[in-house]
Design an enzyme around this catalytic site. Sequence first.
Site, PDB file in Angstrom:
ATOM      1  N   ALA A   1       0.844  -1.206   0.000  1.00 26.55           N
ATOM      2  CA  ALA A   1       0.000   0.000   0.000  1.00 26.55           C
ATOM      3  C   ALA A   1       0.881   1.259   0.000  1.00 26.55           C
ATOM      4  O   ALA A   1       0.580   2.236  -0.696  1.00 26.55           O
ATOM      5  CB  ALA A   1      -0.933  -0.014   1.212  1.00 26.55           C
TER       6      ALA A   1
ATOM      7  N   LYS B   1      18.811 -12.643   5.621  1.00 27.81           N
ATOM      8  CA  LYS B   1      19.454 -11.440   5.066  1.00 27.81           C
ATOM      9  C   LYS B   1      20.967 -11.637   4.971  1.00 27.81           C
ATOM     10  O   LYS B   1      21.599 -11.279   3.982  1.00 27.81           O
ATOM     11  CB  LYS B   1      19.105 -10.226   5.930  1.00 27.81           C
ATOM     12  CG  LYS B   1      17.619  -9.882   5.890  1.00 27.81           C
ATOM     13  CD  LYS B   1      17.222  -8.923   6.995  1.00 27.81           C
ATOM     14  CE  LYS B   1      15.738  -8.581   6.942  1.00 27.81           C
ATOM     15  NZ  LYS B   1      15.263  -7.855   8.120  1.00 27.81           N
TER      16      LYS B   1
ATOM     17  N   GLU C   1      16.579  -4.817  -3.335  1.00 26.91           N
ATOM     18  CA  GLU C   1      17.184  -3.940  -2.319  1.00 26.91           C
ATOM     19  C   GLU C   1      16.439  -4.009  -0.981  1.00 26.91           C
ATOM     20  O   GLU C   1      17.044  -3.984   0.091  1.00 26.91           O
ATOM     21  CB  GLU C   1      17.173  -2.492  -2.848  1.00 26.91           C
ATOM     22  CG  GLU C   1      17.936  -1.519  -2.004  1.00 26.91           C
ATOM     23  CD  GLU C   1      19.412  -1.853  -1.904  1.00 26.91           C
ATOM     24  OE1 GLU C   1      20.130  -1.624  -2.873  1.00 26.91           O
ATOM     25  OE2 GLU C   1      19.834  -2.348  -0.842  1.00 26.91           O
TER      26      GLU C   1
HETATM   27  N1  HSE Z   1      10.774  -8.133  10.649  1.00 21.76           N
HETATM   28  C1  HSE Z   1      11.800  -7.447   9.954  1.00 21.76           C
HETATM   29  C2  HSE Z   1      12.583  -6.633  10.957  1.00 21.76           C
HETATM   30  C3  HSE Z   1      11.207  -6.553   8.884  1.00 21.76           C
HETATM   31  O1  HSE Z   1      12.168  -6.536  12.106  1.00 21.76           O
HETATM   32  O2  HSE Z   1      13.631  -6.101  10.606  1.00 21.76           O
HETATM   33  C4  HSE Z   1      12.172  -6.171   7.819  1.00 21.76           C
HETATM   34  O3  HSE Z   1      12.713  -7.264   7.157  1.00 21.76           O
END
Ligand code: HSE
EC number: 1.1.1.3
Length: 437
Positions: free
Chosen positions: A17, A207, A131
Amino acid sequence: MGEALRVGIAGLGTVGASVVRILAEKSAELTRQCGRAVTVTAVSARNRARDRGITLDGIAWFDDPVELARKGDIDVFVELIGGEEGAAKASVKAALEAGRHVVTANKALLAASGLALAEIAEKKGVLLNYEAAVAGGIPVIKTMREALAGNAITRVFGILNGTCNYILTRMEQEGISFADCLADAQRLGYAEADPTFDIEGHDTAHKLSILTSLAFGTKISPSAIYMEGISNITQADIRAAGELGYRIKLLGVAQRTDSGIEQRVHPTMVPTASVIAQVHGVTNAVAIETDILGELLLSGPGAGGNATASAVIGDIADIAKSRPGFQHGPVFGRPAKELAPYRKARMRAHAGGYFIRLTVHDRTGVFAAIAKRMADNDISLESIVQHASGEDSSDRKTVILVTHETTEAAVRKAVEGMEKDKHLLDKPQVIRIERAA
Ligand code: HSE
């Protein structure tokens, strides 16, 4: 002025959104920057009737994201559904196979299937931009893939989960319980649908696996990551860390070592004076060490609708600026087919300093027994203190050890020995110390 770039968005949660709203609000500026308009032409989500505070007038609706990916009147497919498998994976694959560019914020998908998807994108000559998948709004992928070309990266580490950093910051600054901080993070929209993904380190590991591949040119391998979350960090650890000149952060660390590439996610003591220790709340930070540049630290908003939307829009704008026939760089910095197998360094070989918090019987000989276990394992102590804790009673004392550089194997053996000595009243708390500038 070229033809408008047609964007299809699958997933209209907080981030989706925000992307729709910002693309509409910034339309004139983006057109100036990209040399062509960027227009949302189609969307897909589960519930058509839900009020998202955005207008979808004139935008085609698809119940099925795979249908949107294959048949939508679009140039770019933006995947904001989330999840490692299911509709997210099927729709991204379908879009790439149909020769559409893809933008995704989905770290779980990339950690699990990034290489296979990169191979399709590279074969089809389309972009797969991600990204927003790592460190929210921080442009770390562009930095590593483009700006640091030619640099050999030796270590990349950072605060990659906003929820954990938010919890640890509030626990430290306000003395609030872990559970209350987590509830607030969920209410503010930082946490994953299943918050154990945040607090047990899975989100950071996803990540980190992407950063490792970019840093070292290796295949993505999240299952090779050593992982500990923050759910057993107590106020006692936070207070002791502060008194010793450290702050506790959940870090993801990838580094090249003599025995291979070390990838680990765990609560970490960083010196209070270091730059990364000043990163508070939902803010993320990524430190990159290279041979040419030295150390670089990027920090910024790591979670939440606007931070993630900012990165998604940057990726869409890059596609708008690209031209047909232009040879784009590979998705993970090197051609997907050439990414090397991963040589995993064993966690037991990890070298570094350690903080060890013990709760012991207050008896003659306890200090001596602890010191002997350390000496027997060649561990040199920087400090050993009996901690004055309000929770300690006449027979229950807290002892804090800080070691000089040693190995994980030596610390585990020493702690096992202490457990056998039967002076301990609780499970020992072991927290690794990370070198940070
Ligand atoms: N749950 C993740 C955080 C959101 O707290 O960083 C972003 O990837």
